[in-house]
Scaffold this motif. Sequence first.
Motif, PDB file in Angstrom:
ATOM      1  N   PRO B 191      49.411  45.528  36.420  1.00 49.07           N
ATOM      2  CA  PRO B 191      49.165  44.082  36.294  1.00 49.07           C
ATOM      3  C   PRO B 191      48.952  43.386  37.644  1.00 49.07           C
ATOM      4  CG  PRO B 191      51.006  44.750  34.912  1.00 49.07           C
ATOM      5  CD  PRO B 191      50.671  45.926  35.769  1.00 49.07           C
ATOM      6  N   SER B 192      49.790  43.679  38.629  1.00 46.96           N
ATOM      7  CA  SER B 192      49.619  42.990  39.910  1.00 46.96           C
ATOM      8  C   SER B 192      48.394  43.519  40.642  1.00 46.96           C
ATOM      9  CB  SER B 192      50.880  43.121  40.772  1.00 46.96           C
ATOM     10  OG  SER B 192      51.161  44.461  41.034  1.00 46.96           O
ATOM     11  N   LEU B 193      48.062  44.785  40.421  1.00 48.07           N
ATOM     12  CA  LEU B 193      46.844  45.346  41.010  1.00 48.07           C
ATOM     13  C   LEU B 193      45.608  44.608  40.483  1.00 48.07           C
ATOM     14  CD1 LEU B 193      45.626  47.604  42.778  1.00 48.07           C
ATOM     15  CD2 LEU B 193      45.520  49.015  40.739  1.00 48.07           C
ATOM     16  N   MET B 194      45.599  44.388  39.169  1.00 48.98           N
ATOM     17  CA  MET B 194      44.490  43.654  38.555  1.00 48.98           C
ATOM     18  C   MET B 194      44.369  42.262  39.156  1.00 48.98           C
ATOM     19  SD  MET B 194      42.264  44.388  36.172  1.00 48.98           S
ATOM     20  CE  MET B 194      42.142  43.072  34.955  1.00 48.98           C
ATOM     21  N   ASP B 195      45.502  41.597  39.335  1.00 55.18           N
ATOM     22  CA  ASP B 195      45.494  40.254  39.924  1.00 55.18           C
ATOM     23  C   ASP B 195      44.896  40.284  41.322  1.00 55.18           C
ATOM     24  OD1 ASP B 195      46.337  38.349  38.130  1.00 55.18           O
ATOM     25  OD2 ASP B 195      48.462  38.826  38.400  1.00 55.18           O
ATOM     26  N   ARG B 198      41.177  40.749  41.280  1.00 52.59           N
ATOM     27  CA  ARG B 198      40.501  39.510  40.881  1.00 52.59           C
ATOM     28  C   ARG B 198      40.410  38.551  42.069  1.00 52.59           C
ATOM     29  NH1 ARG B 198      42.596  34.847  39.199  1.00 52.59           N
ATOM     30  NH2 ARG B 198      44.677  35.730  38.967  1.00 52.59           N
ATOM     31  N   ILE B 199      41.492  38.408  42.812  1.00 50.81           N
ATOM     32  CA  ILE B 199      41.503  37.493  43.954  1.00 50.81           C
ATOM     33  C   ILE B 199      40.561  37.995  45.047  1.00 50.81           C
ATOM     34  CG2 ILE B 199      42.972  36.634  45.818  1.00 50.81           C
ATOM     35  CD1 ILE B 199      45.270  36.722  43.619  1.00 50.81           C
ATOM     36  N   THR B 200      40.554  39.308  45.261  1.00 47.36           N
ATOM     37  CA  THR B 200      39.693  39.883  46.297  1.00 47.36           C
ATOM     38  C   THR B 200      38.218  39.702  45.958  1.00 47.36           C
ATOM     39  OG1 THR B 200      41.387  41.567  46.445  1.00 47.36           O
ATOM     40  CG2 THR B 200      39.427  41.919  47.730  1.00 47.36           C
ATOM     41  N   LEU B 201      37.918  39.794  44.659  1.00 44.10           N
ATOM     42  CA  LEU B 201      36.535  39.591  44.230  1.00 44.10           C
ATOM     43  C   LEU B 201      36.072  38.194  44.638  1.00 44.10           C
ATOM     44  CD1 LEU B 201      34.112  40.721  42.601  1.00 44.10           C
ATOM     45  CD2 LEU B 201      35.056  39.569  40.618  1.00 44.10           C
ATOM     46  N   GLY B 202      36.971  37.226  44.553  1.00 43.82           N
ATOM     47  CA  GLY B 202      36.644  35.864  44.968  1.00 43.82           C
ATOM     48  C   GLY B 202      36.275  35.798  46.448  1.00 43.82           C
ATOM     49  N   TRP B 203      37.001  36.538  47.276  1.00 41.58           N
ATOM     50  CA  TRP B 203      36.707  36.552  48.716  1.00 41.58           C
ATOM     51  C   TRP B 203      35.310  37.095  48.982  1.00 41.58           C
ATOM     52  CZ3 TRP B 203      41.861  39.271  50.342  1.00 41.58           C
ATOM     53  CH2 TRP B 203      42.923  38.384  50.111  1.00 41.58           C
ATOM     54  N   ILE B 243      27.028  29.095  42.400  1.00 43.08           N
ATOM     55  CA  ILE B 243      28.074  30.005  42.911  1.00 43.08           C
ATOM     56  C   ILE B 243      29.426  29.648  42.307  1.00 43.08           C
ATOM     57  CG2 ILE B 243      29.345  30.720  44.961  1.00 43.08           C
ATOM     58  CD1 ILE B 243      26.734  30.280  46.525  1.00 43.08           C
ATOM     59  N   GLY B 244      29.710  28.328  42.269  1.00 50.02           N
ATOM     60  CA  GLY B 244      30.981  27.887  41.690  1.00 50.02           C
ATOM     61  C   GLY B 244      31.098  28.305  40.233  1.00 50.02           C
ATOM     62  N   VAL B 249      33.362  31.574  35.877  1.00 46.08           N
ATOM     63  CA  VAL B 249      33.189  32.417  34.696  1.00 46.08           C
ATOM     64  C   VAL B 249      33.791  33.801  34.918  1.00 46.08           C
ATOM     65  CG1 VAL B 249      31.476  33.601  33.273  1.00 46.08           C
ATOM     66  CG2 VAL B 249      31.174  31.178  33.825  1.00 46.08           C
ATOM     67  N   SER B 250      33.497  34.411  36.075  1.00 47.90           N
ATOM     68  CA  SER B 250      34.010  35.776  36.270  1.00 47.90           C
ATOM     69  C   SER B 250      35.534  35.762  36.372  1.00 47.90           C
ATOM     70  CB  SER B 250      33.372  36.443  37.493  1.00 47.90           C
ATOM     71  OG  SER B 250      33.620  35.694  38.652  1.00 47.90           O
ATOM     72  N   ASP B 251      36.096  34.713  36.975  1.00 49.33           N
ATOM     73  CA  ASP B 251      37.546  34.628  37.075  1.00 49.33           C
ATOM     74  C   ASP B 251      38.185  34.511  35.693  1.00 49.33           C
ATOM     75  OD1 ASP B 251      39.486  34.325  39.450  1.00 49.33           O
ATOM     76  OD2 ASP B 251      40.244  32.896  37.973  1.00 49.33           O
ATOM     77  N   GLN B 252      37.588  33.664  34.843  1.00 49.09           N
ATOM     78  CA  GLN B 252      38.131  33.501  33.500  1.00 49.09           C
ATOM     79  C   GLN B 252      38.000  34.795  32.696  1.00 49.09           C
ATOM     80  OE1 GLN B 252      39.905  30.954  32.242  1.00 49.09           O
ATOM     81  NE2 GLN B 252      39.806  30.088  34.297  1.00 49.09           N
ATOM     82  N   LEU B 253      36.860  35.490  32.872  1.00 51.14           N
ATOM     83  CA  LEU B 253      36.671  36.758  32.159  1.00 51.14           C
ATOM     84  C   LEU B 253      37.727  37.776  32.586  1.00 51.14           C
ATOM     85  CD1 LEU B 253      32.795  37.233  32.050  1.00 51.14           C
ATOM     86  CD2 LEU B 253      34.361  36.789  30.150  1.00 51.14           C
TER      87      LEU B 253
END
Lengths: 241, 265
Positions: B191-195, B198-203, B243-244, B249-253
């Motif tokens: 679970p924390s790995l997934m989180d 997700r955050i890294t994808l944002g970077w 971009i926003g 969308v990807s974050d919510q997915l």
Amino acid sequence: MPVVEAPFNLTIPRGQFVAFLGPSGCGKTTLMRMVGGLDTPSGGLILLEGASVGGPDRRRGMVFQSYSSFPWLTVEQNVLFGMKYRKDMLPAEKRERAVHYLKLVGLGAFGKSYPARISGGMRQRVAIARTLAAGSEVLLMDEPFGALDAQLREELQVELRRIQMEDAKTVIFVTHDVEEAVFLADRVIVFSPRPASIRADIDITARLGAARDLELRDSAEFFRIRTEILHMLRHAPAMGG
Amino acid sequence: MADAPLLGRLFVFRGTLPRGVRFGAGAATAAAAVGLWAAAPALGWIAPVFLPSPWAVLRALWTMTTQNGLLGDAGISIARVWGAFLLAAILAVPIGILMSSYRIIGAALEPLIDFIRYLPVPALVPLSIIWFGIGEETKIFLLWLGTFFQLVLLVAEDMKRVPHEYFETAYTLGAKPFQALTSVALRAMAPSLMDNLRITLGWCWTYLIIAEIVAASNGLGFVIWTARRYMATDQVMAGVLVIGLIGLVSDQLLRALHRAMFRYL
């Protein structure tokens, strides 16, 4: 890691319920972990039926106070995990055993639940069922009921004692609760801190009998043993001299 | 509680909030922001060339999509982000786990990774162009650089946080260390790995725009940078908006995927 300094010898016969009792930092948990093969003694020997204990294995199962069950597995999967690495059992047999031990600890109806959805007491029962299903000969329990409320604790204590007698398991139970130790165990080992050593080895079954029920807690003899031990702990050699 | 003044009911220190009010508060703030944005050029506070109205931006978005192939640029940007992100993740997850599993590996890698982690990605753009030219390699390299070294340490931390009890329980049930890793540790840290993924994808999106501004002939960063050259502020803002939206969308997915994968939490 606390150091048990004073030399001592402790023999635990098969099927005995032994409580390690003492204040925190007295080395009781360390000694139990050494029996489990999770810590290595710097000197001396831990023998299981005459053979030296190396690392941890299935013959001695652990039940911890917290993180005792895996949250990503259902209750039944947790119990099945206890037999995951047993190649001598068929899947059908494993399932049968899982159901059997879940019933034994009173969780027959909760097999499909996840640990997060059940109470802390039930989670500890899951761990007990898992260890029993794994076929461990010795149960090592590190303050397994420490985080539970008083009423639930009593309930689980009665149950654990019943299961232990039914299955004739050897149990090493670490606690700092005097009443819990006296109520549960055939024998209470009292540890004293600094220098850590065994202060007393009390045969409870000789004085209270093997059967334990809640009424026993109100008996005069239970009270006497409790007071005796409390006295012993209070008048332990003073900390730091 | 019911007859307490409204403000008192809304502002409870560390209190709870009904679902409807929570949604309403978020929507109201967003609406106010758009309202302010619409009002500023309409009332002449700011010249439209600096801040075009929301409608102008939407119009620009429409023409860019229908005539200028904005979707293609968005697709290229998404592909770059995911390509670099997957490359970073595939390498970072095993290395991070190894760093926490074996002290010697952690001790050997941590100082170097910590050093590189603090190098700002834009500072490495010139070097990257010298090494890789201005093709795809440069973009992937820059994105990978910005995420891999951060992610390795996050993965190592996730692994370190797996309770020791889980391992010891597995050992006393007959598991070997590798079995404890695969059937206990990986599950415990998932679970924390997934989180963190997700955050890294944002970077990655942050670094993508930098990479596309300095070395690209397509992609959203390129579109924004080109529009700037013609002072087409409406197009710049339309690009930023896309971009926003992609990020949202990807974050919510990924959040939904997280919920579906870890129902037991």
